[in-house]
Design an enzyme around this catalytic site. Structure first.
Site, PDB file in Angstrom:
ATOM      1  N   ILE B 617     -60.184  54.752  76.632  1.00 39.50           N
ATOM      2  CA  ILE B 617     -60.217  54.218  77.990  1.00 39.50           C
ATOM      3  C   ILE B 617     -59.491  52.871  77.976  1.00 39.50           C
ATOM      4  O   ILE B 617     -59.815  51.987  77.187  1.00 39.50           O
ATOM      5  CB  ILE B 617     -61.681  54.071  78.467  1.00 39.50           C
ATOM      6  CG1 ILE B 617     -62.342  55.458  78.523  1.00 39.50           C
ATOM      7  CG2 ILE B 617     -61.734  53.398  79.838  1.00 39.50           C
ATOM      8  CD1 ILE B 617     -61.580  56.509  79.311  1.00 39.50           C
ATOM      9  N   LEU B 618     -58.502  52.738  78.835  1.00 47.32           N
ATOM     10  CA  LEU B 618     -57.616  51.571  78.775  1.00 47.32           C
ATOM     11  C   LEU B 618     -58.227  50.363  79.467  1.00 47.32           C
ATOM     12  O   LEU B 618     -57.957  49.232  79.098  1.00 47.32           O
ATOM     13  CB  LEU B 618     -56.265  51.921  79.406  1.00 47.32           C
ATOM     14  CG  LEU B 618     -55.542  53.101  78.720  1.00 47.32           C
ATOM     15  CD1 LEU B 618     -54.278  53.466  79.486  1.00 47.32           C
ATOM     16  CD2 LEU B 618     -55.215  52.763  77.271  1.00 47.32           C
ATOM     17  N   GLU B 693     -57.580  62.177  88.164  1.00 44.90           N
ATOM     18  CA  GLU B 693     -58.102  63.310  88.934  1.00 44.90           C
ATOM     19  C   GLU B 693     -59.381  63.899  88.373  1.00 44.90           C
ATOM     20  O   GLU B 693     -60.021  64.732  89.009  1.00 44.90           O
ATOM     21  CB  GLU B 693     -57.017  64.401  89.006  1.00 44.90           C
ATOM     22  CG  GLU B 693     -55.836  63.981  89.857  1.00 44.90           C
ATOM     23  CD  GLU B 693     -54.565  64.745  89.548  1.00 44.90           C
ATOM     24  OE1 GLU B 693     -54.173  64.795  88.362  1.00 44.90           O
ATOM     25  OE2 GLU B 693     -53.965  65.305  90.471  1.00 44.90           O
TER      26      GLU B 693
END
Lengths: 328, 745
Positions: B617-618, B693
């Site tokens: 997770i950035l 999404e």
């Protein structure tokens, strides 16, 4: 939107003069509905008389113990007025169930009463609509009519009046005060303000040309429990599928008096005296509530997508009356 | 060049740094103070204003279009119709011609553009354009047109149909099965910023300030439409107020503004109104989906079938790939998926957030719930029972697949063990309370991308790419990547995006944005590190730390290495064969609790949790926002969103946000998203996966399954509105049993 001229009078006399000076002039207050309709050219006034500077923005006690609400009192202010909150809870709740915070900050008392239907086809100028263009036909009949009326409809129109506030005022037996361009004033019971569509759905109220609502007066607070129940597709910012404004005076499982007005059903706030008469003096039980529901819905007609409003009214009314009888 | 054919291996991002931290958006202060310039706000161009006139019929042709009165109206400079429109290229992937001719293909199609000195003048004159139509009878109802459905062309190389084993035999012989048909309605993106363009010509060069998610593809489409060289088109979308797929393509605002600006030799602005967006731009098609599931008594799936019908305008080949996720989700030896397209005379349908999965999982994941009920089995256990070890259709390995951990962790965090599996049993005052869950799966694509990074003599690094930020946080995550790669603090990194003058990146769509542009930025920084080491005369194993590089016992400040003109490096990223060698998906599990008013049937969400895995997770904050935003979308899809087709006239009945109901704040009382740790070194240089999404995928099904658990009513026609609940109760009272019910009419 068609080009229009604009003025902003500061006295009632000037406003009356202004509205009659040009054909097809219209009052504008909050503008939350009128401006949208003008952008779509559903409404095409040539002149706007901005009434926001008129001294009609006070809520005052009346000598008989009621309340006089100026026509320009904003929906947010009226809902928050301590006297309304304390004595007319049904009105405060109805106001807060309507629109969004931003719209309520702009919308006025008289403007709310005079807002136009939310029928999809009324807003779609590519479709026939007798209300918009008399004689062109009703697209809602035979079309998508889920949100539209089941009571008091005609072959020409099945639009509903979208206001929550008006439903509460109807159950409270409010009276409108108006002035006409000739200087005369009169009082109109709220029951007589809005018309059923009949053959002339384009004529929505019994106001005369140029007649302006200046105030709404409420009689002294009624006895009993006040409830506003709005049933809608999402939790906020949605018009009522069905709403019930009720004032119920009950004791020991007996109903002394029940007053009920309904939104989402008709071209005007819907109220049926027979249903109230049947409940007066009746035991507060499911049978009585069911009978009241039948009386409210007598003579109604569904148009397919909105057939569900019949069971919905019965169920919502029974729920409201049960709650009221138990909290008395 | 980063090529993902080979796993990325150890990288500088593996050590703790800025990547992953819940940092505020770097563009946040600009946005909240009104200094972020959106497409319609390039006021210095002093544009003329265009207003679109739309067709009032759904099929036929213009017999005449009288523009005389409009042309004489105050301030009007031009009325553009098919009679004086520029010659344009054909409709297709590189063409979206406007005002091509007198033919009308759908309601609301643009038939004229009125250009005037002010917006108000243009709008007023637009109503003076008088078309005369020759209307024809159109087809507007998919349900009654299924006999005319056909097999569509493949979507991006993905076939419309797949099959393996013998579905019919397996289904016939199975002891437990469901065969159910679900429908989903048309939906509209309802992004906050409308489609808007200011077109400016300078000689034969065109600049479009426009709201567009994929600028490089956009220049293809503008060039192809206007028949000009691609290098003469510059598109600028520095800030975009939401897209959700609605701005993947170049729409009428851009083409009409460009044509009018060319004719008038003056900048022209066209902003679509909210009402116009509903029919002029694309929407998500309605679908009809039939799902067949068969299982042994222990819950082992023996057959999975998923057929989907969707529709589009004549000649438009896009179809909703609703059954695509079904190909990868659960193991079963006998399988079939099929997509069919129906041609209808309705506005164009195309991609909306998670095309395919978003509506496909509304059917599949409810059918799984129905099967669990038929098996008397917990729906989580049913899913775990059918966890595949490899891609069930193609036998390829998964790059990573952490679906089961999401299910387990979500169940624990949500308190799933407290759920009463028997519907209609839990009451709270006037509310019937139910819990539901659903799986989430979403493809994890990557496209080729480029980026550059410069480090100037003041120690400021600037990243450039034609990547876009549609509100997702692209600016911020790219800054985090560059900061960590160059050992700089966030305050010393600038990011410039949304301009085709910058190195080419695909933009935002299909959840490929971060994978693609992020890898290119990573590569550019890696190249720059090499240049810095070369300048410092230091070996590759030197360490970058705090704006310095240390090696061979020396520490050198990076600013001392870049010289007076700074240093620049270009980066590029390519997915290589990584998507062919591995099945790449992100995963999750949704949990929802709803209350259903026992009197009115009103459904209200009470709380919702999503647990996801999507590689590294950035940025924990923007990732969570993406996830809960998608989940909110899913709640709307389940309960309220319904773009109603008028089956007599064509076109849509409700076309404003007062009557097209997206979820509002009051509908979303308590919502949270959790990401479990994961690294996928086949996915991207950052070992991250796309998350734009994932949040919507399956979210609505969890809500629908909760409604069933609360009420015993199984509604298979979305959205689940109170009238359908009341109908279900009425039917149950007649049969004395929980029943499903179908929409009347």
């Amino acid at each position: 939107m068609k080009a229009f001229t604009y003025e902003r009078p500061t006295t009632l006399a000037d406003a009356a003069k202004a509205i009659m000076a040009k054909p097809n002039a219209k009052f504008i207050a909050g503008g939350t509905n009128l401006l949208d309709l003008m952008k779509l050219e559903v409404e095409t006034p040539t002149h706007l008389v901005d009434v926001n500077r008129l001294p009609l923005d006070k809520v005052e006690d009346t000598s008989d113990g009621g309340l006089k609400i100026g026509a320009l009192v904003r929906n947010s202010d009226l809902a928050a007025d301590p006297r309304v909150r304390k004595n007319y809870g049904v009105l405060s709740r109805a106001l807060l169930a309507g629109a969004s915070g931003q719209l309520r900050n702009k919308a006025t008392t008289a403007g709310n009463l005079l807002q136009r239907t939310r029928c999809y086809y009324f807003y779609d100028t590519t479709k026939p609509c007798n209300k918009r263009e008399p004689g062109s036909g009703c697209s809602a009949i035979g079309g998508f009519n889920r949100i539209l009326a089941i009571m008091g409809t005609s072959d020409e129109c099945i639009a509903t009046h979208p206001s929550d506030m008006a439903v509460a005022m109807r159950v409270l037996d409010a009276t409108l005060e108006t002035v006409s361009p000739d200087g005369s004033d009169r009082k109109i019971p709220i029951a007589d303000l809005h018309r059923l569509p009949g053959k002339t759905p384009n004529i929505e109220t019994n106001l005369k040309p140029g007649e302006m609502i200046t105030a709404v007066t409420l009689p002294p607070p009624p006895k009993g429990v006040q409830i506003y129940r709005k049933v809608r597709d999402r939790a906020s910012y949605a018009f009522a599928l069905v709403s019930v404004a009720a004032v119920v005076d009950a004791e020991g499982g007996m109903i002394k008096q029940a007053r009920m007005a309904f939104g989402g059903l008709a071209h005007k706030p819907w109220r049926v005296e027979k249903a109230e008469q049947v409940l007066a003096g009746a035991k507060a039980n499911a049978e009585a509530f069911a009978q009241a529901g039948e009386d409210v819905l007598a003579g109604g007609q569904g148009y397919g997508h909105n057939d569900f409003k019949f069971p919905l009214v019965r169920r919502t009314l029974a729920s409201v009356l049960t709650t009221a009888a138990h909290s008395a | 060049m980063i090529n993902m054919t080979n796993p990325v291996g150890p990288t500088p991002l593996d050590k703790p740094g800025l990547v992953g931290q819940p940092l505020d958006r770097i563009d946040g202060p600009l946005k909240v103070s009104g200094r972020a310039t959106y497409a319609a706000e390039y006021h210095d161009e002093h544009p003329l204003y265009g207003f679109v006139v739309q067709a009032a019929i759904s099929k036929g042709r213009l017999d005449e279009i009288d523009t005389t009165a409009a042309e004489k109206a105050p301030g009007v400079r031009l009325v553009l119709t098919y009679k004086n429109a520029l010659k344009q290229g054909p409709r297709g992937t590189s063409g979206n011609p406007q005002l091509e001719g007198p033919s009308i293909d759908h309601h609301g199609q643009p038939i004229a553009l009125v250009v005037a000195d002010t917006f108000e003048q243009a709008r007023a004159a637009a109503y003076l354009v008088k078309p005369r139509y020759a209307a024809e009878k159109g087809e507007y109802d998919m349900g009654s047109s299924l006999a005319k459905s056909f097999v569509p062309k493949s979507n991006n190389g993905v076939p419309a149909d797949t099959a393996s084993g013998d579905l019919t035999a397996a289904f016939t012989n199975a002891p437990v099965k469901v065969d159910v048909t679900y429908t989903t309605p048309p939906q509209t993106h309802a992004m906050m910023e409308p489609h808007a363009t200011i077109a400016v010509w300078n000689g034969d060069s065109l600049t479009l300030y426009t709201a567009n998610q994929m600028l490089m593809r956009g220049t293809d489409m503008v060039a192809g439409t206007l028949q000009i060289p691609k290098d003469k088109v510059r598109m600028v979308s520095s800030y975009i107020g939401g897209g959700f797929g609605g701005k993947l393509q170049v729409e009428a605002d851009a083409i009409l503004a460009a044509m009018a600006a060319k004719v008038l030799q003056k900048p022209v602005k066209v902003v679509l109104t909210r009402q116009q967006i509903f029919e002029i731009t694309k929407h998500r098609t309605d679908t009809i989906q039939r799902v067949k599931l068969a299982a042994g008594r222990d819950g082992t799936l023996t057959a999975i079938g998923h057929e989907s019908w969707s529709n589009n305008t004549p000649g438009d080949t896009f179809y909703e790939s609703a059954a695509q996720a079904t190909r990868s989700f659960y193991a079963a030896p006998n399988r079939m998926t099929a997509h069919r397209l129906v041609t209808l005379d309705l506005p164009h349908s195309s991609s909306m957030r998670a095309p395919g999965e978003a509506v496909g999982l509304l059917a599949l994941e409810c059918a799984m719930d129905e099967l669990a009920a038929a098996l008397n089995m917990d729906p989580i256990e049913l899913r775990i029972k059918n966890e595949p070890q490899e891609d069930p259709e193609k036998g390829r390995p998964f790059s990573t697949r952490s679906f089961v951990p999401c299910l387990r962790k979500g169940a624990e965090l949500f308190g799933w063990s407290k759920r009463n599996a028997t519907p209609g049993q839990v009451k709270d005052g006037a509310w019937l309370v139910g819990m539901g869950m659903s799986g989430a799966i979403r493809g994890n694509p990557m496209l080729t991308a480029k980026a550059s990074v410069t480090l100037d003599k003041n120690g400021i690094a600037t990243v450039r790419s034609s990547m876009t930020d549609i509100g997702t946080g692209s600016y911020t995550i790219l800054a985090q990547i560059a900061a960590d790669m160059l050992s700089l603090p966030m305050a010393r990194v600038r990011v410039a995006l949304g301009d085709t003058a910058f190195p080419a990146a695909p933009g935002s769509g299909g959840s490929f944005g971060a994978n693609s542009a992020g890898s290119a930025v990573y590569d550019a920084c890696n190249v720059l590190r090499g240049k810095l080491l070369q300048a410092a005369n230091l070996p590759p194993d030197s360490t970058f730390n705090n704006g310095n590089v240390t090696g061979l016992g020396r520490t050198v400040s990076l600013t001392d290495l870049v010289g007076p003109n700074g240093l620049e490096a270009d980066g590029a990223a390519d997915p290589g064969d990584s998507r062919k060698a591995f099945n790449q998906q992100s995963y999750g599990a949704h949990f929802a609790e709803v209350g259903v008013d026992r009197d009115t049937g009103e459904i209200r969400l009470r709380r919702m949790l999503g647990v996801f895995t999507a590689g590294r997770i950035l940025n924990a904050k923007t990732a969570r926002s993406q996830a809960i935003g998608g989940m909110t979308f899913g709640v709307g899809a389940a309960l309220t969103e319904d773009l109603v087709i008028d089956k007599r006239f064509g076109g849509f009945v409700n076309h404003d946000l007062a009557e097209y109901h997206v979820a509002v704040h009051a509908d979303i009382p308590a919502i949270d998203a959790v990401f479990l740790p994961e690294l996928d070194d086949h996915s991207s240089a950052m070992k991250s996966k796309g998350i734009g999404e994932l949040g919507i995928c399956g979210a609505g099904a969890a809500v629908a399954n909760a409604v069933y658990n609360a009420t015993g009513v199984r509604i298979r026609d979305y959205p689940l509105t109170l009238d359908k609940v009341l109908n279900g109760w009425a039917a149950a009272n007649k049969t004395g049993d929980a029943v499903s019910q179908r929409k009347a009419g």
